[in-house]
Design a protein around this motif. Structure first.
Motif, PDB file in Angstrom:
ATOM      1  N   THR A 363      47.199 136.179  31.129  1.00 31.64           N
ATOM      2  CA  THR A 363      47.912 135.974  29.865  1.00 31.64           C
ATOM      3  C   THR A 363      47.012 135.400  28.769  1.00 31.64           C
ATOM      4  N   VAL A 364      45.729 135.247  29.033  1.00 33.20           N
ATOM      5  CA  VAL A 364      44.794 134.759  28.015  1.00 33.20           C
ATOM      6  C   VAL A 364      44.487 135.887  27.033  1.00 33.20           C
ATOM      7  N   ARG A 365      44.477 135.563  25.750  1.00 32.03           N
ATOM      8  CA  ARG A 365      44.214 136.542  24.700  1.00 32.03           C
ATOM      9  C   ARG A 365      43.015 136.093  23.862  1.00 32.03           C
ATOM     10  N   PRO A 366      42.337 137.013  23.190  1.00 31.14           N
ATOM     11  CA  PRO A 366      41.175 136.628  22.377  1.00 31.14           C
ATOM     12  C   PRO A 366      41.582 135.808  21.161  1.00 31.14           C
ATOM     13  N   ILE A 367      40.697 134.921  20.748  1.00 32.57           N
ATOM     14  CA  ILE A 367      40.936 134.111  19.552  1.00 32.57           C
ATOM     15  C   ILE A 367      40.765 134.959  18.302  1.00 32.57           C
ATOM     16  N   SER A 368      39.666 135.703  18.258  1.00 30.61           N
ATOM     17  CA  SER A 368      39.354 136.516  17.082  1.00 30.61           C
ATOM     18  C   SER A 368      40.065 137.862  17.155  1.00 30.61           C
ATOM     19  N   TYR A 371      37.587 140.807  17.879  1.00 30.32           N
ATOM     20  CA  TYR A 371      36.716 140.757  19.053  1.00 30.32           C
ATOM     21  C   TYR A 371      36.519 142.161  19.611  1.00 30.32           C
ATOM     22  N   PHE A 372      35.337 142.399  20.211  1.00 32.14           N
ATOM     23  CA  PHE A 372      35.004 143.769  20.624  1.00 32.14           C
ATOM     24  C   PHE A 372      35.914 144.287  21.737  1.00 32.14           C
ATOM     25  N   ASN A 376      45.072 144.189  23.341  1.00 29.22           N
ATOM     26  CA  ASN A 376      45.884 144.895  24.327  1.00 29.22           C
ATOM     27  C   ASN A 376      45.080 145.344  25.545  1.00 29.22           C
ATOM     28  N   TRP A 377      43.744 145.199  25.484  1.00 29.10           N
ATOM     29  CA  TRP A 377      42.890 145.515  26.629  1.00 29.10           C
ATOM     30  C   TRP A 377      42.229 144.272  27.213  1.00 29.10           C
ATOM     31  N   PHE A 378      42.454 143.131  26.612  1.00 24.81           N
ATOM     32  CA  PHE A 378      41.703 141.930  26.971  1.00 24.81           C
ATOM     33  C   PHE A 378      41.948 141.519  28.425  1.00 24.81           C
ATOM     34  N   ALA A 379      43.213 141.457  28.835  1.00 26.37           N
ATOM     35  CA  ALA A 379      43.524 141.055  30.210  1.00 26.37           C
ATOM     36  C   ALA A 379      43.040 142.093  31.215  1.00 26.37           C
ATOM     37  N   VAL A 450      34.703 134.580  28.068  1.00 26.03           N
ATOM     38  CA  VAL A 450      34.322 135.725  28.898  1.00 26.03           C
ATOM     39  C   VAL A 450      33.215 135.331  29.873  1.00 26.03           C
ATOM     40  N   VAL A 451      32.221 134.585  29.395  1.00 26.79           N
ATOM     41  CA  VAL A 451      31.142 134.133  30.280  1.00 26.79           C
ATOM     42  C   VAL A 451      31.703 133.246  31.389  1.00 26.79           C
TER      43      VAL A 451
END
Length: 509
Positions: A363-368, A371-372, A376-379, A450-451
């Motif tokens: 359920t974590v989403r990008p801040i920016s 972001y590359f 909707n693809w982050f998880a 991500v790291v």
């Protein structure tokens, strides 16, 4: 072909090796199918007026994890602490039964995609949980049968099963992203979700058919038959030759334990199944020799005796019960004294991992917003794909790099536990229920997150492999197999504990 005459046949076109890799993928397929379909369950099927704020929707992945791991925990405890020497029924028949049940459950899950359950979301959730429990019971039997078959072959075929297990998550996450990408040609609509989910579950259902076909194929391969004949020939030899074959079996059975542990991954407790099959195989050979001298002993009698010895204090008189209880449980106590540090290390690795993966991390989403990796693809990428990929790489690296040693491995594992559980709790976690965040947002850089996710996944595979390798090495040869069983039980226990801890962590968020 008779064992001992000529060289073993070649594995033509690596068919046997490929089949074992396919079954390694099949072990974790049901688990990965359900957790990767979170969007379908949480945002589509359970997102109704009556269930939008329900506990089973908010904590859906936690419920799935508990439903999946409870059968594994119970079977792991039974296989570890109740070691019956009775002969098993026809393994091919058992395999066909459990795989057919897996096929029916996945097909049923696929059909439910087209059924309107908006008026009965609780019933849909209940049916899903029953499916998860049943299918994971089948997975436990599937694991045992496949590792039992691989135990008769050279050790690299047991490693092939582990390689398949490690790549399963990557395979399922890739299929999920491909299906999602195709469905988004229509935009994020009800139609696109149905198309993606149908494709996704259909692949899982088809894969069960592939597992059935590959298992039947293995039974007919000349290469596999050679080693099966090698195993069965031990029962027909005289005592002198029988002793030689028994020693040969014991030597071969003992080798894959460490190699398998070296390749063990984060996902599932597969090591226990192989150690179990090797241990029981030796016990059954011992029974065969005793049976020739003392006469045949019925399987039911053996099971009853083993069960009574487990609970000797209750089943015998007070004095006799204490003696039998000490005899039965004494070896467990001695072995645990030798490997308890490694068992605790294994437990910490998987408790930490399952506390945040996948329930919180998904359920974590990008801040920016730029972001590359799109939101909707982050998880899909940072949670499911990256976790499985880098956990697999960590497992592979542990085959060559073994640092720290068994004495100090628990230290970095404890540090990992202390760092990463709070780390994900202060990331950009978006709770699905009302009330918003309760924890501060401290991880405000997407690259840092991500790291951190990559390191979290890599250390899971690396440390778990080292711990599973070290556990048998701390015991003498006669108890090394039991040490491996205990370590694998703590692996399952860690997974189960992590699933329960997740619910408490989600409540804090």
């Amino acid at each position: 072909m008779t064992f001992g005459k000529g060289k073993p046949p070649k594995d033509r076109f690596f068919l046997a090796y490929i089949c074992f890799v396919l079954h390694g993928i099949g072990f974790l397929l049901p688990w990965n199918v359900f957790i990767n379909a979170r969007e379908y369950f949480v945002d589509y099927k359970l997102n109704t007026k009556s269930s939008a704020t329900s506990d089973y929707r908010i904590n859906f992945l936690s419920y799935i994890a508990i439903g999946a791991q409870l059968p594994n925990l119970l079977m792991g405890a039974w296989n570890t602490f109740f070691q019956s020497k009775s002969s098993a029924s026809n393994p091919t028949i058992r395999f066909l039964i459990v795989m057919s049940l897996e096929f029916v459950i996945l097909l049923f899950t696929t059909i439910l995609v087209f059924v309107d359950t908006s008026q009965v979301p609780a019933l849909f959730f209940g049916l899903t949980m029953v499916s998860v429990v049943l299918i994971n019971c089948c997975v436990g039997i599937h694991q045992t049968l496949t590792f039992g078959l691989a135990a008769y072959l050279p050790m690299r075929y047991s490693n092939a099963v582990i390689i398949g297990s490690n790549t399963c998550g990557v395979f399922v996450a890739s299929v999920n992203m491909i299906a999602k990408g195709i469905s988004q040609l229509w935009g994020k609509t009800e139609k696109s979700i149905i198309i993606a989910t149908t494709s996704y579950f259909s692949v899982g259902t088809l894969y069960v058919v592939i597992c059935i076909a590959s298992y039947l194929l293995m039974q007919r391969l000349e290469f596999v038959r050679y080693y099966l004949d090698f195993a069965s020939s031990a029962d027909g030899k005289d005592d002198e030759e029988g002793d030689l074959i028994s020693k040969t079996h014991e030597k071969r059975d003992s080798i894959p334990i460490s190699d398998e542990d070296a390749d063990n991954s984060s996902t599932k407790p597969t090591v226990s199944k192989f150690v179990e099959s090797a241990s029981f195989d030796n016990e059954e050979r011992g029974d065969n020799k005793e049976g020739k001298a003392q006469g045949d002993i019925k399987d039911d009698s053996s099971k009853t005796t083993t069960l009574r010895n487990c609970f000797a204090v209750c089943c015998y008189s007070k004095a006799e019960g204490r003696v039998k209880c000490t005899e039965y449980w004494g070896r467990y106590v001695e072995t645990f004294k030798e490997c308890w540090v490694q068992c605790l290390t294994v437990w910490m690795v998987f408790t930490c991992t399952l506390s945040v993966f996948p329930a919180i991390q998904a359920t974590v989403r990008p801040i920016s917003p730029d972001y590359f990796i799109p939101e909707n693809w982050f998880a899909d990428v940072t949670c499911y794909f990256f976790f499985n990929l880098f956990a697999m790489l960590g497992c592979v690296v542990s085959s060559w790099v073994k640092f720290p040693g068994p004495r100090f491995l628990w230290i970095p594992v404890l540090i990992r536990m202390v760092i990463f559980i709070p780390y994900f709790m202060v990331s950009n976690y978006l709770p699905t229920g009302p009330g918003g965040r309760r924890m501060p947002l401290w991880v405000k850089n997407d690259h840092v997150y991500v790291v951190g996710s990559v390191v979290f996944a890599f250390t899971n595979g690396y440390f778990s492999s080292l711990a599973m390798m070290y556990a048998p090495s701390k015991s003498p040869p006669e108890r090394a197999g039991l040490a491996g069983l205990l370590a694998s039980f703590f692996l399952i226990l860690g997974v189960f504990c992590g699933c329960y801890i997740t619910r408490g962590l989600v409540a804090l968020l």
